[in-house]
Design a protein around this motif. Sequence first.
Motif, PDB file in Angstrom:
ATOM      1  N   VAL A   1       0.831  -1.209   0.000  1.00 18.48           N
ATOM      2  CA  VAL A   1       0.000   0.000   0.000  1.00 18.48           C
ATOM      3  C   VAL A   1       0.863   1.256   0.000  1.00 18.48           C
ATOM      4  CG1 VAL A   1      -1.803   1.254   1.228  1.00 18.48           C
ATOM      5  CG2 VAL A   1      -1.850  -1.231   1.176  1.00 18.48           C
ATOM      6  N   ASN A   2       1.902   1.272   0.837  1.00 22.23           N
ATOM      7  CA  ASN A   2       2.783   2.436   0.888  1.00 22.23           C
ATOM      8  C   ASN A   2       3.536   2.601  -0.433  1.00 22.23           C
ATOM      9  OD1 ASN A   2       4.145   4.611   2.371  1.00 22.23           O
ATOM     10  ND2 ASN A   2       5.957   3.316   2.198  1.00 22.23           N
ATOM     11  N   GLY A   3       3.983   1.487  -0.997  1.00 22.04           N
ATOM     12  CA  GLY A   3       4.711   1.545  -2.267  1.00 22.04           C
ATOM     13  C   GLY A   3       3.863   2.051  -3.411  1.00 22.04           C
ATOM     14  N   LEU A   4       2.615   1.576  -3.495  1.00 23.69           N
ATOM     15  CA  LEU A   4       1.728   2.040  -4.562  1.00 23.69           C
ATOM     16  C   LEU A   4       1.412   3.523  -4.415  1.00 23.69           C
ATOM     17  CD1 LEU A   4      -0.720  -1.004  -4.809  1.00 23.69           C
ATOM     18  CD2 LEU A   4       0.889  -0.236  -6.566  1.00 23.69           C
ATOM     19  N   GLY A   5       1.204   3.963  -3.168  1.00 29.51           N
ATOM     20  CA  GLY A   5       0.956   5.381  -2.939  1.00 29.51           C
ATOM     21  C   GLY A   5       2.119   6.241  -3.387  1.00 29.51           C
TER      22      GLY A   5
END
Length: 370
Positions: free
Chosen positions: A207-211
């Motif tokens: 989730v953090n990476g996609l954001g």
Amino acid sequence: MPAEHSALRIFGWSIAITVVSLVVAYFYGGWSAFALCLILGILEVSLSFDNAVVNATVLNRMSEFWQRLFLTVGVLIAVFGMRLVFPLLIVGITADLGPVEALRLAMEKGDPHEPGTYGFILNEAHPQIAAFGGMFLLMLFLNFVFEEREITWLSWIERPLARIGKLDMLSVVVAAVALVFAAELAADEPEVVLVSGILGMVTYITVNGLGSLFESAGGGGEDEADEAAPARSGGPTAVAKATGKAAFFLFLYLEVLDASFSFDGVVGAFAITADPIIIALGLGFIGAMFVRSITVYLVRKGTLSEYVYLEHGAHWAIGALAAILLVSIGVHIDEIITGLVGVAFIGAAFLTSVLRNRRNAETEDLVHAG
């Protein structure tokens, strides 16, 4: 007067929902239900200020459209998703029950210490819940302290950590080692804890990476008009606000982050009452709504820019919460202790921020006087 009006707008819904929730609690179970609902709401707000501060650092990067979504859709997820559906889901999976059977068991309000009751089953699932939430929060903390920053709070440790943080994937390595130790030393079922903890790490990274990916790519959307909106007085500038896909994944990250903070509270609430309705009213409608209002208030007023150490204090509180969650896999730790640790870090960060601002003001006065 405008400031008061702004504060009333931000907290107005929270106050109204609190009143309605307390009235519902009274008609549902009398004065005892009223008192329990109020206690749970106060506990949730007082013990979740670090949650609000960290949420504000993420929300600060999002356009007003997505900030409003956090206060509407986000509240529905927090109240119904985390305080009602999540416990039912855990009990259903753990006890191999269907949704109707799990709901029936919840409404029986059995003693949480009695095997077979809703609260007992949920408490038995605490190691998996703690492993998932603990690893998600630990990854968040490690990525913060391993990153170089212009301003440091606990410089004697933050600067060395930032230097060694230049090693690729160090946060993953440290988190994985911590998970193995927690599973082997504290868990009755190490393999279950390992799987839950790995899922927590994977969720954070994904989730953090996609954001970050969509944010760096400048993903836009229909709400891009908010990006050009003028900044509110005292609040953050509207430059480089995330919109579209970037904001969506930041919103998703924010919801998972918020859920990770609430895992322990949802399970711990059964020590106060076994009634899921009272828990939903107190933790969800009152507590979660106020935490969101505080988050928006911090963003609107630019509090994190004014008190620069608050973000640091909140992340250290997160690190402490992650450690407590991992330790709690094998040892019960009272929720009050967890909350006091967070309050101590936030309070210390706020006080040192005030002292820093005073020193800077005095230095400026001396410069102007000279």
